[in-house]
Design an enzyme around this catalytic site. Structure first.
Site, PDB file in Angstrom:
ATOM      1  N   GLY A  35       0.789  -1.223   0.000  1.00 14.74           N
ATOM      2  CA  GLY A  35       0.000   0.000   0.000  1.00 14.74           C
ATOM      3  C   GLY A  35       0.823   1.276   0.000  1.00 14.74           C
ATOM      4  O   GLY A  35       1.980   1.281  -0.432  1.00 14.74           O
ATOM      5  N   ASP A  72      -8.360  -0.696   1.270  1.00 18.23           N
ATOM      6  CA  ASP A  72      -9.094   0.543   1.549  1.00 18.23           C
ATOM      7  C   ASP A  72      -9.321   1.393   0.298  1.00 18.23           C
ATOM      8  O   ASP A  72     -10.041   2.374   0.339  1.00 18.23           O
ATOM      9  CB  ASP A  72      -8.338   1.390   2.588  1.00 18.23           C
ATOM     10  CG  ASP A  72      -8.255   0.714   3.946  1.00 18.23           C
ATOM     11  OD1 ASP A  72      -8.926  -0.326   4.133  1.00 18.23           O
ATOM     12  OD2 ASP A  72      -7.525   1.211   4.815  1.00 18.23           O
ATOM     13  N   MET A 126     -13.659  -2.369   6.860  1.00 16.12           N
ATOM     14  CA  MET A 126     -12.354  -1.707   6.904  1.00 16.12           C
ATOM     15  C   MET A 126     -12.392  -0.342   6.230  1.00 16.12           C
ATOM     16  O   MET A 126     -13.298  -0.025   5.481  1.00 16.12           O
ATOM     17  CB  MET A 126     -11.301  -2.609   6.283  1.00 16.12           C
ATOM     18  CG  MET A 126     -10.868  -3.629   7.305  1.00 16.12           C
ATOM     19  SD  MET A 126      -9.363  -4.455   6.924  1.00 16.12           S
ATOM     20  CE  MET A 126      -9.056  -5.249   8.492  1.00 16.12           C
ATOM     21  N   GLY A 127     -11.373   0.434   6.482  1.00 14.02           N
ATOM     22  CA  GLY A 127     -11.281   1.779   5.943  1.00 14.02           C
ATOM     23  C   GLY A 127     -10.732   2.690   7.019  1.00 14.02           C
ATOM     24  O   GLY A 127     -11.473   3.250   7.821  1.00 14.02           O
ATOM     25  N   GLU A 159     -14.231   1.489   9.839  1.00  8.62           N
ATOM     26  CA  GLU A 159     -13.508   1.434  11.128  1.00  8.62           C
ATOM     27  C   GLU A 159     -12.872   2.772  11.520  1.00  8.62           C
ATOM     28  O   GLU A 159     -12.677   3.045  12.705  1.00  8.62           O
ATOM     29  CB  GLU A 159     -12.425   0.363  11.077  1.00  8.62           C
ATOM     30  CG  GLU A 159     -11.436   0.632   9.962  1.00  8.62           C
ATOM     31  CD  GLU A 159     -10.310  -0.373   9.861  1.00  8.62           C
ATOM     32  OE1 GLU A 159     -10.143  -1.187  10.776  1.00  8.62           O
ATOM     33  OE2 GLU A 159      -9.585  -0.307   8.861  1.00  8.62           O
ATOM     34  N   MET A 182     -12.295 -10.878   7.786  1.00  7.30           N
ATOM     35  CA  MET A 182     -12.817 -11.905   6.872  1.00  7.30           C
ATOM     36  C   MET A 182     -12.841 -11.409   5.434  1.00  7.30           C
ATOM     37  O   MET A 182     -12.605 -12.166   4.506  1.00  7.30           O
ATOM     38  CB  MET A 182     -14.224 -12.310   7.289  1.00  7.30           C
ATOM     39  CG  MET A 182     -14.218 -13.141   8.557  1.00  7.30           C
ATOM     40  SD  MET A 182     -15.864 -13.359   9.189  1.00  7.30           S
ATOM     41  CE  MET A 182     -16.605 -14.311   7.892  1.00  7.30           C
TER      42      MET A 182
HETATM   43  N1  LIG Z   1       7.532   6.598   4.907  1.00  2.49           N
HETATM   44  C1  LIG Z   1       8.008   5.356   4.787  1.00  2.49           C
HETATM   45  N2  LIG Z   1       9.280   5.160   4.349  1.00  2.49           N
HETATM   46  C2  LIG Z   1       9.780   3.911   4.221  1.00  2.49           C
HETATM   47  N3  LIG Z   1       9.077   2.791   4.489  1.00  2.49           N
HETATM   48  C3  LIG Z   1       7.810   2.920   4.925  1.00  2.49           C
HETATM   49  C4  LIG Z   1       7.211   4.199   5.093  1.00  2.49           C
HETATM   50  N4  LIG Z   1       5.955   4.030   5.550  1.00  2.49           N
HETATM   51  C5  LIG Z   1       5.785   2.686   5.666  1.00  2.49           C
HETATM   52  N5  LIG Z   1       6.883   2.016   5.287  1.00  2.49           N
HETATM   53  C6  LIG Z   1       7.085   0.573   5.294  1.00  2.49           C
HETATM   54  O1  LIG Z   1       6.183  -0.043   4.380  1.00  2.49           O
HETATM   55  C7  LIG Z   1       5.702  -1.259   4.912  1.00  2.49           C
HETATM   56  C8  LIG Z   1       4.203  -1.323   4.847  1.00  2.49           C
HETATM   57  O2  LIG Z   1       3.630  -0.129   5.378  1.00  2.49           O
HETATM   58  P1  LIG Z   1       2.183  -0.139   6.037  1.00  2.49           P
HETATM   59  O3  LIG Z   1       1.791   1.251   6.277  1.00  2.49           O
HETATM   60  O4  LIG Z   1       2.173  -1.061   7.193  1.00  2.49           O
HETATM   61  O5  LIG Z   1       1.239  -0.840   4.973  1.00  2.49           O
HETATM   62  P2  LIG Z   1       0.777  -0.380   3.526  1.00  2.49           P
HETATM   63  O6  LIG Z   1       1.923  -0.438   2.619  1.00  2.49           O
HETATM   64  O7  LIG Z   1      -0.254  -1.392   3.184  1.00  2.49           O
HETATM   65  O8  LIG Z   1       0.241   0.998   3.672  1.00  2.49           O
HETATM   66  C9  LIG Z   1       6.241  -1.392   6.321  1.00  2.49           C
HETATM   67  O9  LIG Z   1       7.266  -2.348   6.315  1.00  2.49           O
HETATM   68  C10 LIG Z   1       6.751   0.001   6.656  1.00  2.49           C
HETATM   69  O10 LIG Z   1       7.899  -0.024   7.476  1.00  2.49           O
HETATM   70  O1  LIG Z   2      -3.519  -5.616   9.706  1.00  3.44           O
HETATM   71  P1  LIG Z   2      -3.653  -4.714  10.874  1.00  3.44           P
HETATM   72  O2  LIG Z   2      -2.332  -4.276  11.379  1.00  3.44           O
HETATM   73  O3  LIG Z   2      -4.553  -5.250  11.907  1.00  3.44           O
HETATM   74  O4  LIG Z   2      -4.310  -3.382  10.363  1.00  3.44           O
HETATM   75  C1  LIG Z   2      -5.609  -3.254   9.914  1.00  3.44           C
HETATM   76  C2  LIG Z   2      -5.615  -2.223   8.835  1.00  3.44           C
HETATM   77  O5  LIG Z   2      -5.210  -2.799   7.648  1.00  3.44           O
HETATM   78  C3  LIG Z   2      -6.027  -2.390   6.569  1.00  3.44           C
HETATM   79  O6  LIG Z   2      -6.834  -3.468   6.191  1.00  3.44           O
HETATM   80  C4  LIG Z   2      -5.221  -2.004   5.376  1.00  3.44           C
HETATM   81  O7  LIG Z   2      -4.204  -1.153   5.715  1.00  3.44           O
HETATM   82  P2  LIG Z   2      -2.912  -1.045   4.801  1.00  3.44           P
HETATM   83  O8  LIG Z   2      -3.404  -0.655   3.434  1.00  3.44           O
HETATM   84  O9  LIG Z   2      -2.071  -0.022   5.456  1.00  3.44           O
HETATM   85  O10 LIG Z   2      -2.270  -2.393   4.763  1.00  3.44           O
HETATM   86  C5  LIG Z   2      -6.855  -1.242   7.149  1.00  3.44           C
HETATM   87  O11 LIG Z   2      -8.112  -1.171   6.574  1.00  3.44           O
HETATM   88  C6  LIG Z   2      -6.921  -1.617   8.581  1.00  3.44           C
HETATM   89  O12 LIG Z   2      -7.113  -0.496   9.382  1.00  3.44           O
HETATM   90 MG   LIG Z   3      -1.486   2.033   4.269  1.00 14.02          MG
END
Ligand SMILES: Nc1ncnc2c1ncn2[C@@H]1O[C@H](COP(=O)(O)OP(=O)(O)O)[C@@H](O)[C@H]1O
Ligand SMILES: O=P(O)(O)OC[C@H]1O[C@](O)(COP(=O)(O)O)[C@@H](O)[C@@H]1O
Ligand SMILES: [Mg+2]
Length: 568
Positions: A262, A293, A336-337, A392, A449
């Site tokens: 993401g 999301d 989710m969201g 959420e 789920m």
């Molecule tokens: N600003 C950032 N710079 C570098 N890595 C990041 C940054 N933000 C998040 N990450 C890394 O990206 C990965 C996923 O981020 P996360 O926010 O948990 O999920 P998503 O990519 O689904 O939004 C994690 O390993 C996190 O450490």
């Molecule tokens: O997997 P976790 O850490 O319980 O987090 C739940 C969160 O992950 C999500 O499904 C997706 O978030 P990301 O896109 O950051 O992975 C959100 O909707 C929700 O708030």
């Molecule tokens: Mg994210």
């Protein structure tokens, strides 16, 4: 097509002196923008895939860069990586980095697809280097052509020989339907289209680059994984250590990195790309955007979203059955969201059984005239039952206020949410108890789920196309996020998909449709609507301001550049 690349100025003494003067006059850090590592000759070459004319930005252009930063949220450190070209009639290409930006002598090879029995028969199989896709589809007669992204797809020449490719795949962040399909299609696509046979899986997200063994992936080993939910590679939050990750990429001789995740993950991919470039490594980085999301900017829709909305129907149906079968029955479903309420909005619109949908973008209040409790009471009087869908991330301010808790974060720095479903359940129960009204509320929380299931048929096809776009781009030497824009697959600069978040626009027709289908109050005053409209207007400002001089030979005429929407 006449076009020109914007290249930030080289580090010569005269420029340096002028910059220092500028600094004294103007404390805006953008004016002291970091200079790119490119010499102008290299930069000229960098523009070659787009057959463009490179133009150095002079000191006079600094105000324009500042405006660019303001309009498209480009951070100071991104400045050196932004590749903007202009063409006729307000055409702008927001281009993606290419290997030859910093490996100018990288050799090219004919694309092996031209000898592929299936693909060689396709007429015009290779994408024209000049093909680009507009960001905005709706235009008026006098509109400028606006921002475009490079069209994804196979190129006639590639920058890697099949034998030379060592690819790796990583999945990061939360689960999403389709992750396994993307992994499968990357492995099969690399193998079947480009005869690549060194493909590795990184385990458990970014930290797996430096803390776990790499898995060998083959078409056989991934053959049926698309039928399973989750990710066979494992995923995690946190653990992004750019230096350690790139050390491992370098030591193991990886030259194509496929990163599925993401907004956080794409930010991480961008950091990896910058470090790779700093070290001058011949490595392509391809981001495949994943988010249940649907909150990633620019792209039409993220993979897995349709599957999630479909699965959410089952929870809503159950809530409806429970509500209908009780006296004053309420079914409450949490979806989710975190910051964006797309799943809740689409699930509500699809179901038609929902009486109220609450999302983070549309603040609501509980008590008094026009509040949620009053609406619930009215609805139960009219209909004897009701269904509420809540994202959420909605109402977090209300819970925080009533529980006076402090904000917490997960390992990636994302806000940890309080359970709005549980909180609403108690509030609603207490309200009716205080009024001596009998009622039943059933709270259904299917959040995990809906993201743990395999992707549906249309998401599977979508995942395949995204994976193929990523492969073609990496083979052609590009580093970018892939994504569908107005129905066409494109390569989008990392900074563009990470600088803003896609949110439900509560002043557009889709949200109005929802309000008219549920009959719920909007919970917003006319003043709030004005604020939302203004926010939306600012968010939709063109990425490039109008009427600026970008040293373009065929500059825009005055009437076009003064159009209110910037012609985009
Ligand atoms: N600003 C950032 N710079 C570098 N890595 C990041 C940054 N933000 C998040 N990450 C890394 O990206 C990965 C996923 O981020 P996360 O926010 O948990 O999920 P998503 O990519 O689904 O939004 C994690 O390993 C996190 O450490
Ligand atoms: O997997 P976790 O850490 O319980 O987090 C739940 C969160 O992950 C999500 O499904 C997706 O978030 P990301 O896109 O950051 O992975 C959100 O909707 C929700 O708030
Ligand atoms: Mg994210």
């Amino acid at each position: 097509m006449a076009s020109s690349h914007i290249i930030l100025p080289p580090d010569d003494d005269e420029e340096e002196q002028r910059r220092r003067e500028d600094e004294e006059e103007d404390e805006d850090p953008w004016a002291r923008s970091v200079l790119p590592p490119l010499a102008p000759e290299q930069a000229m070459k960098a523009a070659a895939p787009f057959s463009a004319t490179c133009v150095r930005i002079s000191r006079d252009s600094y105000p324009n860069l500042r405006a660019l930063r303001d309009a498209s949220s480009v951070s100071l450190s991104d400045a050196a990586y932004v590749k903007i070209s202009e063409g006729d009639f307000g055409y702008i290409l927001d281009d993606v980095p290419h290997l030859i930006d910093y490996v100018p002598d990288a050799p090219t090879y004919p694309n092996p697809l031209q000898d592929h029995p299936a693909y060689s028969t396709v007429r015009q199989y290779f994408v024209n280097e000049d093909d680009t896709v507009p960001q905005k589809m709706v235009v008026q007669k006098n509109s400028r052509r606006g921002v475009h992204f490079r069209r994804a797809g196979p190129r006639q020449r590639v920058y890697f020989e099949s034998d030379e490719v060592k690819a790796c795949i990583v999945t990061c962040g939360g689960l999403c339907p389709g992750l396994n399909t993307v992994i499968r299609e990357l492995v099969c696509g690399l193998s079947h289209m480009y005869n690549v046979n060194k493909i590795y899986g990184i385990q458990n997200g970014y930290k797996g680059f430096y803390s776990s063994n790499y898995l060998t992936l083959t078409p056989k080993s991934v053959d049926d994984i698309h039928k399973r939910g989750g990710t066979i590679l494992g995923t995690s939050r946190g653990g992004h250590d750019t230096k350690k990750i790139v050390d491992n990429i370098q030591d193991r001789g990886i030259n194509q990195v496929y990163i599925i995740g993401g907004d956080g993950t794409q930010k991480g991919a961008y950091e990896i790309y910058k470090e790779i470039r700093k070290r001058g490594l011949k490595v392509s980085v391809a981001g495949v955007p994943k988010t249940i999301d649907n909150d990633i900017a620019i792209i039409d829709k993220s993979f897995g979203f349709d599957t999630a909305v479909e699965e959410a129907q089952r929870a809503i149906d159950s809530a409806h059955v429970e509500a209908c079968s009780a006296e004053n029955g309420i079914g409450l479903v949490k979806l989710m969201g975190r910051y964006s309420g797309f799943i809740a909005m689409y699930a509500t619109l699809a179901s038609r059984d929902v009486d109220c949908c609450l999302i983070p973008e549309s603040p609501f209040y509980m008590d008094g005239e026009g509040g949620l409790l009053q609406y619930i009471e009215k609805r139960l009087k009219e209909n004897k039952h009701m269904v509420i869908v809540v994202a959420e991330g909605a109402g977090q301010d209300l819970i925080a206020k009533s529980l006076s808790t402090s904000e917490q974060q997960d390992a990636s720095g994302n806000k940890l949410l309080l359970d709005i479903g549980l909180w609403l359940t108690h509030k609603i129960k207490d309200y009716f108890k205080s009024k001596n009204v009998e009622m039943t509320i059933k709270y259904i929380d299917p959040t995990y789920m809906i993201r743990a299931i395999p992707s549906n048929a249309s998401d599977n096809v979508y995942c395949t196309l995204l994976s193929h776009s990523a492969i073609h781009g990496a083979m052609a030497g590009y580093s970018s996020t892939v994504g569908m824009v107005n129905g066409r697959h494109t390569y989008i600069p990392f900074y563009r998909v990470t600088s803003t978040r896609n949110k439900v626009n509560i002043t557009d027709r889709m949200w109005a449709r929802l309000l008219s289908s549920t009959n719920q109050p909007s919970f917003i005053s006319p003043k709030d609507i004005d604020v939302a409209k203004e926010t939306d207007r600012i968010a939709n400002k063109p990425p490039l301001p109008t009427g600026i001089n970008y040293h373009v030979a065929n500059s825009l005429d005055q009437s076009a550049s003064s159009s209110t929407n910037g012609g985009i």
